[in-house]
Design an enzyme around this catalytic site. Structure first.
Site, PDB file in Angstrom:
ATOM      1  N   GLU A 188     -12.131  91.483  13.880  1.00  0.00           N
ATOM      2  CA  GLU A 188     -11.736  91.684  12.489  1.00  0.00           C
ATOM      3  C   GLU A 188     -10.386  92.385  12.463  1.00  0.00           C
ATOM      4  O   GLU A 188     -10.120  93.250  13.309  1.00  0.00           O
ATOM      5  CB  GLU A 188     -12.805  92.506  11.775  1.00  0.00           C
ATOM      6  CG  GLU A 188     -12.557  92.777  10.318  1.00  0.00           C
ATOM      7  CD  GLU A 188     -12.536  91.533   9.435  1.00  0.00           C
ATOM      8  OE1 GLU A 188     -11.640  90.695   9.613  1.00  0.00           O
ATOM      9  OE2 GLU A 188     -13.386  91.430   8.544  1.00  0.00           O
TER      10      GLU A 188
ATOM     11  N   ASP B 194      -2.354  89.838   4.338  1.00  0.00           N
ATOM     12  CA  ASP B 194      -1.497  89.243   3.319  1.00  0.00           C
ATOM     13  C   ASP B 194      -1.628  89.929   1.963  1.00  0.00           C
ATOM     14  O   ASP B 194      -2.545  90.697   1.724  1.00  0.00           O
ATOM     15  CB  ASP B 194      -1.851  87.768   3.148  1.00  0.00           C
ATOM     16  CG  ASP B 194      -3.150  87.566   2.382  1.00  0.00           C
ATOM     17  OD1 ASP B 194      -3.140  86.857   1.367  1.00  0.00           O
ATOM     18  OD2 ASP B 194      -4.190  88.117   2.807  1.00  0.00           O
TER      19      ASP B 194
ATOM     20  N   LYS C 153     -10.077 101.808   7.795  1.00  0.00           N
ATOM     21  CA  LYS C 153      -9.760 102.738   6.709  1.00  0.00           C
ATOM     22  C   LYS C 153     -11.020 103.557   6.431  1.00  0.00           C
ATOM     23  O   LYS C 153     -11.834 103.179   5.590  1.00  0.00           O
ATOM     24  CB  LYS C 153      -9.358 101.979   5.441  1.00  0.00           C
ATOM     25  CG  LYS C 153      -8.050 101.255   5.524  1.00  0.00           C
ATOM     26  CD  LYS C 153      -7.760 100.589   4.180  1.00  0.00           C
ATOM     27  CE  LYS C 153      -6.442  99.880   4.158  1.00  0.00           C
ATOM     28  NZ  LYS C 153      -6.210  99.234   2.843  1.00  0.00           N
TER      29      LYS C 153
ATOM     30  N   ILE D 130      -1.860  97.274   2.751  1.00  0.00           N
ATOM     31  CA  ILE D 130      -0.925  96.909   3.811  1.00  0.00           C
ATOM     32  C   ILE D 130      -0.826  95.394   3.947  1.00  0.00           C
ATOM     33  O   ILE D 130      -1.726  94.655   3.552  1.00  0.00           O
ATOM     34  CB  ILE D 130      -1.326  97.539   5.161  1.00  0.00           C
ATOM     35  CG1 ILE D 130      -2.746  97.134   5.560  1.00  0.00           C
ATOM     36  CG2 ILE D 130      -1.192  99.054   5.110  1.00  0.00           C
ATOM     37  CD1 ILE D 130      -3.157  97.607   6.936  1.00  0.00           C
TER      38      ILE D 130
ATOM     39  N   ASP E 284     -12.312  97.991   5.773  1.00  0.00           N
ATOM     40  CA  ASP E 284     -12.083  98.991   4.731  1.00  0.00           C
ATOM     41  C   ASP E 284     -13.405  99.328   4.058  1.00  0.00           C
ATOM     42  O   ASP E 284     -14.031 100.307   4.389  1.00  0.00           O
ATOM     43  CB  ASP E 284     -10.961  98.599   3.766  1.00  0.00           C
ATOM     44  CG  ASP E 284     -11.008  97.165   3.306  1.00  0.00           C
ATOM     45  OD1 ASP E 284     -12.098  96.565   3.255  1.00  0.00           O
ATOM     46  OD2 ASP E 284      -9.952  96.639   2.965  1.00  0.00           O
TER      47      ASP E 284
END
Length: 180
Positions: A103, A163, A135, A157, A107
């Protein structure tokens, strides 16, 4: 400081390509040691993980391994939807196999939790999760991650496969949003 603009948002350099590759190398070294003799199946979560998966897989020099891809979606724009859509699924039989999920970023943990549940139903020997980025402040699900390249703040980000509405995946570095 290097800055870019994607759509209507400005971003600044956050993680250099060299630092990314260093994190990938550390994960690869550990996996090469752990996976000797296991003939694992690596599963790349598309779209974002393709660069991480490619760089990591090239470094699996002491492991007889295969790689496959699944496409999941949980983002719209710069926000998670909280739902995971499986767009392209796994076609290999993983019963009794060691599976390594690759991955790009964890998050909320929703995507990883979803794929772990799906894989467990297919009776693998073990499921190993490797993520380039984590995160921790964004986690809402308790997920077990075996390899984490870097922990980062809860900023949006782009780059190195990540993206913003389809743009920025091709960037070698990772950029964080500039909040103005």
């Amino acid at each position: 400081m290097k800055k870019i603009k994607i759509h209507n948002k400005n971003f600044k350099l956050f993680i250099s390509h060299e630092k990314i590759l260093s994190a990938v190398e550390k994960i690869a070294d550990s996996l090469n040691e752990k996976l000797k003799g296991k003939q694992p199946l690596f599963i790349c979560i598309l779209n974002g993980s393709f660069m991480f998966a490619a760089d990591l897989f090239k470094r699996m020099e002491s492991v007889e391994a295969e790689i496959s891809f699944v496409k999941l979606a949980s983002y719209k724009g710069d926000k998670t939807t909280g739902e995971v859509k499986q767009l392209i699924g796994l076609s290999q039989n993983i019963e009794g196999r060691t599976v390594v999920v690759l991955e790009d970023i964890v998050d909320s943990g929703i995507t990883i939790e979803n794929i772990q549940e799906q894989l467990r139903q297919l009776n693998p020997r073990e499921v190993i999760i490797a993520t380039l980025l984590l995160k921790p402040d964004a986690l809402i699900k308790k997920v077990q991650l075996d390899y984490v390249g870097m922990e980062i703040p809860n900023d949006f980000i782009v780059g190195y496969g990540l993206d913003y509405d389809g743009q920025g995946r091709n960037l070698a570095d990772i950029f964080s949003i500039i909040n103005e």
